[in-house]
Write a protein that holds these residues in place. Structure first.
Motif, PDB file in Angstrom:
ATOM      1  N   ASP A  34       0.850  -1.191   0.000  1.00 24.89           N
ATOM      2  CA  ASP A  34       0.000   0.000   0.000  1.00 24.89           C
ATOM      3  C   ASP A  34       0.882   1.236   0.000  1.00 24.89           C
ATOM      4  O   ASP A  34       1.526   1.548   1.005  1.00 24.89           O
ATOM      5  N   PRO A  35       0.962   1.968  -1.109  1.00 20.60           N
ATOM      6  CA  PRO A  35       1.863   3.121  -1.162  1.00 20.60           C
ATOM      7  C   PRO A  35       1.488   4.247  -0.213  1.00 20.60           C
ATOM      8  O   PRO A  35       2.318   5.126   0.060  1.00 20.60           O
ATOM      9  N   THR A  36       0.254   4.248   0.308  1.00 22.50           N
ATOM     10  CA  THR A  36      -0.104   5.288   1.277  1.00 22.50           C
ATOM     11  C   THR A  36       0.639   5.107   2.595  1.00 22.50           C
ATOM     12  O   THR A  36       0.650   6.014   3.426  1.00 22.50           O
ATOM     13  N   LEU A  37       1.260   3.936   2.783  1.00 19.52           N
ATOM     14  CA  LEU A  37       2.046   3.687   3.994  1.00 19.52           C
ATOM     15  C   LEU A  37       3.514   4.079   3.823  1.00 19.52           C
ATOM     16  O   LEU A  37       4.307   3.921   4.751  1.00 19.52           O
ATOM     17  N   ASP A  38       3.874   4.588   2.652  1.00 15.36           N
ATOM     18  CA  ASP A  38       5.265   4.923   2.375  1.00 15.36           C
ATOM     19  C   ASP A  38       5.757   6.084   3.223  1.00 15.36           C
ATOM     20  O   ASP A  38       5.019   7.057   3.475  1.00 15.36           O
ATOM     21  N   ASP A  39       7.033   5.990   3.648  1.00 13.86           N
ATOM     22  CA  ASP A  39       7.792   7.169   3.998  1.00 13.86           C
ATOM     23  C   ASP A  39       8.680   7.476   2.796  1.00 13.86           C
ATOM     24  O   ASP A  39       8.596   6.806   1.761  1.00 13.86           O
ATOM     25  N   SER A  40       9.539   8.487   2.913  1.00 16.00           N
ATOM     26  CA  SER A  40      10.338   8.869   1.750  1.00 16.00           C
ATOM     27  C   SER A  40      11.262   7.753   1.299  1.00 16.00           C
ATOM     28  O   SER A  40      11.469   7.539   0.096  1.00 16.00           O
ATOM     29  N   ALA A  41      11.838   7.002   2.250  1.00 12.26           N
ATOM     30  CA  ALA A  41      12.784   5.940   1.885  1.00 12.26           C
ATOM     31  C   ALA A  41      12.079   4.782   1.196  1.00 12.26           C
ATOM     32  O   ALA A  41      12.566   4.257   0.188  1.00 12.26           O
ATOM     33  N   SER A  42      10.928   4.347   1.716  1.00 10.97           N
ATOM     34  CA  SER A  42      10.234   3.238   1.064  1.00 10.97           C
ATOM     35  C   SER A  42       9.656   3.662  -0.277  1.00 10.97           C
ATOM     36  O   SER A  42       9.591   2.863  -1.222  1.00 10.97           O
ATOM     37  N   GLY A  43       9.268   4.929  -0.390  1.00 10.16           N
ATOM     38  CA  GLY A  43       8.804   5.431  -1.684  1.00 10.16           C
ATOM     39  C   GLY A  43       9.918   5.425  -2.714  1.00 10.16           C
ATOM     40  O   GLY A  43       9.707   5.064  -3.880  1.00 10.16           O
ATOM     41  N   LEU A  44      11.124   5.795  -2.281  1.00  6.62           N
ATOM     42  CA  LEU A  44      12.275   5.744  -3.174  1.00  6.62           C
ATOM     43  C   LEU A  44      12.595   4.305  -3.563  1.00  6.62           C
ATOM     44  O   LEU A  44      12.838   4.006  -4.740  1.00  6.62           O
ATOM     45  N   ALA A  45      12.602   3.398  -2.586  1.00  5.81           N
ATOM     46  CA  ALA A  45      12.891   1.989  -2.874  1.00  5.81           C
ATOM     47  C   ALA A  45      11.879   1.423  -3.857  1.00  5.81           C
ATOM     48  O   ALA A  45      12.238   0.675  -4.779  1.00  5.81           O
TER      49      ALA A  45
END
Length: 208
Positions: A34-45
């Motif tokens: 679920d991309p709504t759970l991303d922080d900046s690092a997981s979004g980058l990964a």
């Protein structure tokens, strides 16, 4: 009307779930489905693994999960093993207070994304015959760092730290060390604790 093709990410998650629930869980822990759970690092990964790979603004390749699926599998297997290790209370008690298992998993999974820009022939030669056949292969930390800095939220220190770790992930090894020196990563280095990044890279080696 025809059905839409599954995304690179959904195809890869299906592939992992068919291999092992432990592998699927390791990916989920580092990069939530679920991309709504991303922080900046997981979004980058997520972007590095599953979106088209850009090297600066002049070259693009298909997603890492498609061009180098076996290497992404390798990173996810490392992350799954690391997750098992961290559940050992004796190990957990030895970890520094700043250590973040999620960020460590993201490093394991994304470390080799720069291989998207190394030819299939060279990757196969290095895997078969060793580093004497490396040319662009030895530049994959540099390629990965360039990809990460182009894609990352450079206002976020965890995103910058991941970019730096990708750039240095072969710098701390006994033989044939290669990658970027800290002074070559000024764009992302500000505010990053260099000792923490290098310790994480040292910790990566037993899982690699």
């Amino acid at each position: 009307t025809g059905q839409a093709m599954p995304s690179a990410e959904s195809s890869y998650r299906t592939h992992l779930s068919q291999q092992s629930p432990l592998l699927a869980a390791a990916l989920e822990a580092a990069i939530p489905a679920d991309p709504t759970l991303d922080d900046s690092a997981s979004g980058l990964a997520r972007q590095l693994c599953f979106e088209p790979a850009w090297l600066g603004d002049w070259e693009v390749r298909p997603p890492f999960s498609e061009t180098r699926r076996s290497m992404l599998d390798h990173g996810v297997r490392q992350a799954a093993l690391a997750t098992e290790v961290w559940t050992d209370k004796a190990v957990e008690d030895l970890l520094p207070a700043w250590f973040n298992p999620k960020h460590f998993g993201q490093l394991l999974i994304t470390a080799d994304v720069g291989l998207s820009f190394v030819s299939d022939e060279e990757v196969e030669a290095v895997e078969a015959y060793g580093p004497k056949y490396a040319f662009d292969y030895d530049r994959h930390p540099e390629f990965g760092y360039t990809m990460a800095t182009a894609a990352s939220n450079l206002s976020d220190v965890s995103s910058r730290a991941l970019a730096c770790a990708i750039g240095r992930h072969h710098m701390i090894q006994a033989r044939h060390a290669y990658g970027l020196e800290w002074h070559e990563m000024r764009q992302a280095q500000a505010g990053v604790d260099t000792n923490q990044v290098d310790l994480m890279i040292s910790m990566q080696k037993p899982f690699d």
